[in-house]
Design a protein around this motif. Structure first.
Motif, PDB file in Angstrom:
ATOM      1  N   ALA A  62       0.819  -1.210   0.000  1.00 29.10           N
ATOM      2  CA  ALA A  62       0.000   0.000   0.000  1.00 29.10           C
ATOM      3  C   ALA A  62       0.855   1.263   0.000  1.00 29.10           C
ATOM      4  CB  ALA A  62      -0.937   0.001   1.207  1.00 29.10           C
ATOM      5  N   CYS A  63       2.134   1.112   0.217  1.00 27.60           N
ATOM      6  CA  CYS A  63       3.050   2.255   0.228  1.00 27.60           C
ATOM      7  C   CYS A  63       3.593   2.478  -1.181  1.00 27.60           C
ATOM      8  CB  CYS A  63       4.196   1.996   1.191  1.00 27.60           C
ATOM      9  SG  CYS A  63       5.406   3.341   1.238  1.00 27.60           S
ATOM     10  N   ALA A  64       3.442   3.682  -1.682  1.00 28.37           N
ATOM     11  CA  ALA A  64       3.915   4.006  -3.032  1.00 28.37           C
ATOM     12  C   ALA A  64       5.415   3.777  -3.168  1.00 28.37           C
ATOM     13  CB  ALA A  64       3.566   5.456  -3.368  1.00 28.37           C
ATOM     14  N   TYR A  65       6.172   4.017  -2.123  1.00 25.87           N
ATOM     15  CA  TYR A  65       7.628   3.827  -2.194  1.00 25.87           C
ATOM     16  C   TYR A  65       7.977   2.357  -2.414  1.00 25.87           C
ATOM     17  CZ  TYR A  65       8.072   8.639  -0.690  1.00 25.87           C
ATOM     18  OH  TYR A  65       7.995   9.995  -0.624  1.00 25.87           O
ATOM     19  N   THR A  66       7.232   1.464  -1.787  1.00 26.70           N
ATOM     20  CA  THR A  66       7.454   0.035  -2.007  1.00 26.70           C
ATOM     21  C   THR A  66       7.249  -0.299  -3.478  1.00 26.70           C
ATOM     22  OG1 THR A  66       6.857  -0.613   0.244  1.00 26.70           O
ATOM     23  CG2 THR A  66       6.583  -2.280  -1.472  1.00 26.70           C
ATOM     24  N   VAL A 121      14.087   0.257  12.528  1.00 26.05           N
ATOM     25  CA  VAL A 121      13.598   0.932  11.324  1.00 26.05           C
ATOM     26  C   VAL A 121      12.248   1.575  11.594  1.00 26.05           C
ATOM     27  CG1 VAL A 121      14.861  -0.564   9.739  1.00 26.05           C
ATOM     28  CG2 VAL A 121      12.523  -1.119  10.352  1.00 26.05           C
ATOM     29  N   ALA A 122      11.955   2.610  10.829  1.00 25.50           N
ATOM     30  CA  ALA A 122      10.708   3.342  11.031  1.00 25.50           C
ATOM     31  C   ALA A 122       9.881   3.463   9.765  1.00 25.50           C
ATOM     32  CB  ALA A 122      11.030   4.736  11.569  1.00 25.50           C
ATOM     33  N   LYS A 123      10.482   3.164   8.597  1.00 24.42           N
ATOM     34  CA  LYS A 123       9.789   3.402   7.332  1.00 24.42           C
ATOM     35  C   LYS A 123       9.965   2.248   6.361  1.00 24.42           C
ATOM     36  CE  LYS A 123      10.737   8.357   7.418  1.00 24.42           C
ATOM     37  NZ  LYS A 123      11.454   9.416   6.730  1.00 24.42           N
ATOM     38  N   THR A 124       8.993   2.173   5.437  1.00 21.82           N
ATOM     39  CA  THR A 124       9.196   1.367   4.242  1.00 21.82           C
ATOM     40  C   THR A 124       9.696   2.366   3.200  1.00 21.82           C
ATOM     41  OG1 THR A 124       6.990   1.764   3.361  1.00 21.82           O
ATOM     42  CG2 THR A 124       7.227  -0.124   4.801  1.00 21.82           C
ATOM     43  N   THR A 125      10.485   2.142   2.380  1.00 23.19           N
ATOM     44  CA  THR A 125      11.248   0.965   2.072  1.00 23.19           C
ATOM     45  C   THR A 125      12.680   1.191   2.571  1.00 23.19           C
ATOM     46  OG1 THR A 125       9.876   0.717   0.093  1.00 23.19           O
ATOM     47  CG2 THR A 125      11.928  -0.491   0.119  1.00 23.19           C
ATOM     48  N   GLU A 126      12.880   0.885   3.843  1.00 22.22           N
ATOM     49  CA  GLU A 126      14.172   1.073   4.487  1.00 22.22           C
ATOM     50  C   GLU A 126      14.919  -0.253   4.475  1.00 22.22           C
ATOM     51  OE1 GLU A 126      15.938   3.107   8.571  1.00 22.22           O
ATOM     52  OE2 GLU A 126      13.787   3.062   8.230  1.00 22.22           O
ATOM     53  N   ALA A 127      16.213  -0.190   4.206  1.00 25.30           N
ATOM     54  CA  ALA A 127      17.038  -1.396   4.134  1.00 25.30           C
ATOM     55  C   ALA A 127      18.056  -1.402   5.265  1.00 25.30           C
ATOM     56  CB  ALA A 127      17.769  -1.459   2.798  1.00 25.30           C
ATOM     57  N   VAL A 128      18.357  -2.592   5.758  1.00 27.93           N
ATOM     58  CA  VAL A 128      19.394  -2.775   6.771  1.00 27.93           C
ATOM     59  C   VAL A 128      20.324  -3.871   6.269  1.00 27.93           C
ATOM     60  CG1 VAL A 128      19.909  -3.345   9.176  1.00 27.93           C
ATOM     61  CG2 VAL A 128      17.785  -2.135   8.613  1.00 27.93           C
TER      62      VAL A 128
END
Length: 187
Positions: A62-66, A121-128
């Motif tokens: 549902a997240c546009a960034y994803t 992490v706090a957001k999508t699309t965050e990478a670790v």
């Protein structure tokens, strides 16, 4: 010392503290955690301890960034998968009403809160990016995939790719932390 120099010294001290906190946030270690497999069952981070690096990416369809990062992440996973890098695409709930659903074509795991909390992490699309290190995992990078989430052809800095190249070459990760743009993860 003159009082005129005091604002400059305070600004320099604040900059040093901010830089140190940013590096400390990205570095450190995390213990094992478990995520649910999309097809049923679960897996733990320790299942990937034989890899050179593990990239955990938090997503939600549902997240546009994803959606904007799907193709870029698939390409990175394909390019580095045969080189000892495991990608874990983790579906997380976000702070939108219509945020429920499957993780799209990439998400293979669902977070019950353990992974996003453990990795901070706090957001999508965050990478670790993690590296196995004596029974735990060293955090080598946390943040954005690149510098242009909206237009793939406009990317000038490939943060995640640079970190992976450095780790595979036996060098320090380089950049440790870059602010990610995305949807807030529901805690």
């Amino acid at each position: 010392m003159s009082f005129r120099k005091l604002p400059g010294l305070l600004a320099a001290a604040l900059l040093l503290v901010t830089s140190t906190v940013s590096v400390a946030r990205a570095q450190g270690t995390v213990g094992d955690f478990t995520v649910q497999k999309s097809g049923g069952g679960s897996t733990s981070l320790s299942a990937y301890s034989g890899q050179k690096a593990i990239v955990v990416v938090f997503m939600n369809p549902a997240c546009a960034y994803t959606r904007l990062y799907q193709e870029r992440l698939a390409a990175l996973s394909s390019a580095y998968g045969g080189r000892g890098v495991e990608f874990m695409f983790v579906n997380v709930p976000i702070n939108l009403d219509a945020a429920e659903g499957s993780g799209g074509s990439l998400a293979t795991f669902t977070d019950t809160g353990a992974a996003s909390t453990a990795l901070g992490v706090a957001k999508t699309t965050e990478a670790v990016v993690l590296q196995p290190a004596s029974g735990s995992f060293a955090v080598r990078y946390r943040g954005a995939i690149d510098d242009n989430p909206q237009v793939a052809s406009g990317v000038q800095q490939h943060y995640l790719q640079q970190v992976l190249d450095n780790i595979l070459a036996g060098r320090p990760a380089g950049v440790a932390d870059k602010r990610a743009a995305g949807c807030l993860i529901k805690k």
